[in-house]
Design a protein around this motif. Sequence first.
Motif, PDB file in Angstrom:
ATOM      1  N   SER A 221       2.567 -14.160  -3.227  1.00 32.61           N
ATOM      2  CA  SER A 221       2.776 -13.708  -1.857  1.00 32.61           C
ATOM      3  C   SER A 221       2.633 -12.193  -1.793  1.00 32.61           C
ATOM      4  N   LEU A 222       2.580 -11.661  -0.583  1.00 26.62           N
ATOM      5  CA  LEU A 222       2.496 -10.212  -0.429  1.00 26.62           C
ATOM      6  C   LEU A 222       3.705  -9.544  -1.071  1.00 26.62           C
ATOM      7  N   SER A 223       4.881 -10.067  -0.838  1.00 29.63           N
ATOM      8  CA  SER A 223       6.088  -9.459  -1.403  1.00 29.63           C
ATOM      9  C   SER A 223       6.056  -9.468  -2.925  1.00 29.63           C
ATOM     10  N   GLU A 224       5.628 -10.596  -3.488  1.00 27.12           N
ATOM     11  CA  GLU A 224       5.521 -10.684  -4.943  1.00 27.12           C
ATOM     12  C   GLU A 224       4.493  -9.695  -5.474  1.00 27.12           C
ATOM     13  N   ASN A 225       3.375  -9.568  -4.772  1.00 30.49           N
ATOM     14  CA  ASN A 225       2.331  -8.680  -5.234  1.00 30.49           C
ATOM     15  C   ASN A 225       2.738  -7.218  -5.116  1.00 30.49           C
ATOM     16  N   LEU A 226       3.477  -6.898  -4.080  1.00 26.90           N
ATOM     17  CA  LEU A 226       3.966  -5.529  -3.939  1.00 26.90           C
ATOM     18  C   LEU A 226       4.851  -5.151  -5.128  1.00 26.90           C
ATOM     19  N   GLN A 227       5.666  -6.080  -5.589  1.00 21.56           N
ATOM     20  CA  GLN A 227       6.532  -5.797  -6.725  1.00 21.56           C
ATOM     21  C   GLN A 227       5.720  -5.646  -8.013  1.00 21.56           C
ATOM     22  N   ILE A 228       4.689  -6.503  -8.165  1.00 21.81           N
ATOM     23  CA  ILE A 228       3.809  -6.395  -9.338  1.00 21.81           C
ATOM     24  C   ILE A 228       3.135  -5.034  -9.352  1.00 21.81           C
ATOM     25  N   GLU A 229       2.628  -4.618  -8.189  1.00 24.69           N
ATOM     26  CA  GLU A 229       1.969  -3.321  -8.088  1.00 24.69           C
ATOM     27  C   GLU A 229       2.940  -2.185  -8.419  1.00 24.69           C
ATOM     28  N   ARG A 230       4.147  -2.316  -7.944  1.00 19.87           N
ATOM     29  CA  ARG A 230       5.162  -1.284  -8.191  1.00 19.87           C
ATOM     30  C   ARG A 230       5.450  -1.160  -9.688  1.00 19.87           C
ATOM     31  N   ASP A 231       5.637  -2.314 -10.350  1.00 17.39           N
ATOM     32  CA  ASP A 231       5.956  -2.296 -11.776  1.00 17.39           C
ATOM     33  C   ASP A 231       4.787  -1.748 -12.600  1.00 17.39           C
ATOM     34  N   ASN A 232       3.578  -2.158 -12.250  1.00 16.19           N
ATOM     35  CA  ASN A 232       2.412  -1.663 -12.975  1.00 16.19           C
ATOM     36  C   ASN A 232       2.200  -0.170 -12.749  1.00 16.19           C
ATOM     37  N   GLN A 233       2.466   0.281 -11.525  1.00 17.28           N
ATOM     38  CA  GLN A 233       2.289   1.704 -11.246  1.00 17.28           C
ATOM     39  C   GLN A 233       3.293   2.539 -12.037  1.00 17.28           C
ATOM     40  N   SER A 234       4.494   1.995 -12.167  1.00 19.60           N
ATOM     41  CA  SER A 234       5.505   2.689 -12.958  1.00 19.60           C
ATOM     42  C   SER A 234       5.035   2.856 -14.400  1.00 19.60           C
ATOM     43  N   ALA A 235       4.466   1.776 -14.961  1.00 22.37           N
ATOM     44  CA  ALA A 235       3.984   1.833 -16.342  1.00 22.37           C
ATOM     45  C   ALA A 235       2.759   2.736 -16.465  1.00 22.37           C
ATOM     46  N   ALA A 236       1.838   2.637 -15.520  1.00 16.15           N
ATOM     47  CA  ALA A 236       0.620   3.447 -15.577  1.00 16.15           C
ATOM     48  C   ALA A 236       0.939   4.939 -15.463  1.00 16.15           C
ATOM     49  N   GLY A 237       1.931   5.255 -14.668  1.00 16.91           N
ATOM     50  CA  GLY A 237       2.298   6.658 -14.470  1.00 16.91           C
ATOM     51  C   GLY A 237       2.888   7.310 -15.704  1.00 16.91           C
ATOM     52  N   LYS A 238       3.230   6.498 -16.715  1.00 13.50           N
ATOM     53  CA  LYS A 238       3.809   7.032 -17.946  1.00 13.50           C
ATOM     54  C   LYS A 238       2.785   7.140 -19.080  1.00 13.50           C
ATOM     55  N   THR A 239       1.510   6.821 -18.785  1.00 12.23           N
ATOM     56  CA  THR A 239       0.504   6.848 -19.840  1.00 12.23           C
ATOM     57  C   THR A 239      -0.043   8.252 -20.061  1.00 12.23           C
ATOM     58  N   ALA A 240      -0.573   8.446 -21.261  1.00  8.17           N
ATOM     59  CA  ALA A 240      -1.223   9.720 -21.573  1.00  8.17           C
ATOM     60  C   ALA A 240      -2.482   9.915 -20.733  1.00  8.17           C
ATOM     61  N   ASP A 241      -3.131   8.814 -20.371  1.00  5.00           N
ATOM     62  CA  ASP A 241      -4.337   8.930 -19.556  1.00  5.00           C
ATOM     63  C   ASP A 241      -4.028   9.486 -18.169  1.00  5.00           C
ATOM     64  N   PHE A 242      -2.920   9.071 -17.573  1.00  2.70           N
ATOM     65  CA  PHE A 242      -2.558   9.628 -16.270  1.00  2.70           C
ATOM     66  C   PHE A 242      -2.230  11.116 -16.393  1.00  2.70           C
ATOM     67  N   ALA A 243      -1.511  11.468 -17.436  1.00  2.00           N
ATOM     68  CA  ALA A 243      -1.199  12.884 -17.656  1.00  2.00           C
ATOM     69  C   ALA A 243      -2.478  13.706 -17.814  1.00  2.00           C
ATOM     70  N   GLU A 244      -3.455  13.142 -18.537  1.00  2.00           N
ATOM     71  CA  GLU A 244      -4.741  13.817 -18.712  1.00  2.00           C
ATOM     72  C   GLU A 244      -5.471  13.948 -17.381  1.00  2.00           C
ATOM     73  N   ALA A 245      -5.398  12.926 -16.541  1.00  2.00           N
ATOM     74  CA  ALA A 245      -6.068  12.969 -15.247  1.00  2.00           C
ATOM     75  C   ALA A 245      -5.482  14.059 -14.360  1.00  2.00           C
ATOM     76  N   VAL A 246      -4.166  14.178 -14.369  1.00  2.00           N
ATOM     77  CA  VAL A 246      -3.514  15.230 -13.572  1.00  2.00           C
ATOM     78  C   VAL A 246      -3.913  16.611 -14.086  1.00  2.00           C
ATOM     79  N   LYS A 247      -3.926  16.752 -15.408  1.00  2.00           N
ATOM     80  CA  LYS A 247      -4.312  18.035 -16.003  1.00  2.00           C
ATOM     81  C   LYS A 247      -5.767  18.361 -15.679  1.00  2.00           C
ATOM     82  N   ALA A 248      -6.631  17.363 -15.798  1.00  2.00           N
ATOM     83  CA  ALA A 248      -8.050  17.581 -15.515  1.00  2.00           C
ATOM     84  C   ALA A 248      -8.276  17.943 -14.053  1.00  2.00           C
TER      85      ALA A 248
END
Length: 260
Positions: A221-248
Amino acid sequence: MSYETIKLDLTDGVATLTLNRPDRLNALTPHLFDEATAAIDGAIAAGARALVITGEGRAFCSGADLQARGDAGLPSDLGLIVDEAYNPFAKKIAGLDIPVITAINGIAAGAGASIALSGDISVMARSAYVLLAFVNIGLVPDAGATWFVAKGAGRVKALEMALLGEKLFAEDAKEAGLITRVVDDEKVLEEAQAIAAKLARGPTIAIGMIRKQVALALNSSLSENLQIERDNQSAAGKTADFAEAVKAFGEKRPPQFEGR
């Protein structure tokens, strides 16, 4: 490592898995699934960040080898080989944390169609076709074929393909939403590997989450997917690749992702 039924190449983070039984139109046996699974695991352990699946010769894959004998032959209860070989491989591909690109170089029939349509991005030769051939031999679609076609093209197209067992050529498969790109026959593998190379240079962790996030969205459902997106975004935001993207971004240069 040498294989009997497949070939594997690993170049610049791209693993190319080639089904290699051209004399049998790359027909599937339990041994092929075993070798393909081992090759994928080995490639990832060796640093693969994208996977291309294709076939040797004029076929992508003609489906199950109906004439195989001995251990490679079909059991009296076909559910056993589905349980032991077909379903585990389908789940293996779906569960990977790297993107999968299929280079559909020729006929993709039966369970071969399932593998062809399992790609996150699929490149198909202009002369190639997919065929849910099961009904023509008194069987039902397996290896995920029902799911891939129904989700990609809808109920009506899935029933047409499954009930009539007719060829669906590349342009029609693209129009139906089953594959991504149609190219000239001689450019299929080149195009698929170019896409894979681009993805292999990308933020691998985020890409892995994206492919699973989209699959989950098909059944949530939309609600379920919103939570999945939230959890994945939390994990993605902690990666070295995201840090590199911000720096770049701050340094006004393209990011150099390492897949971490």
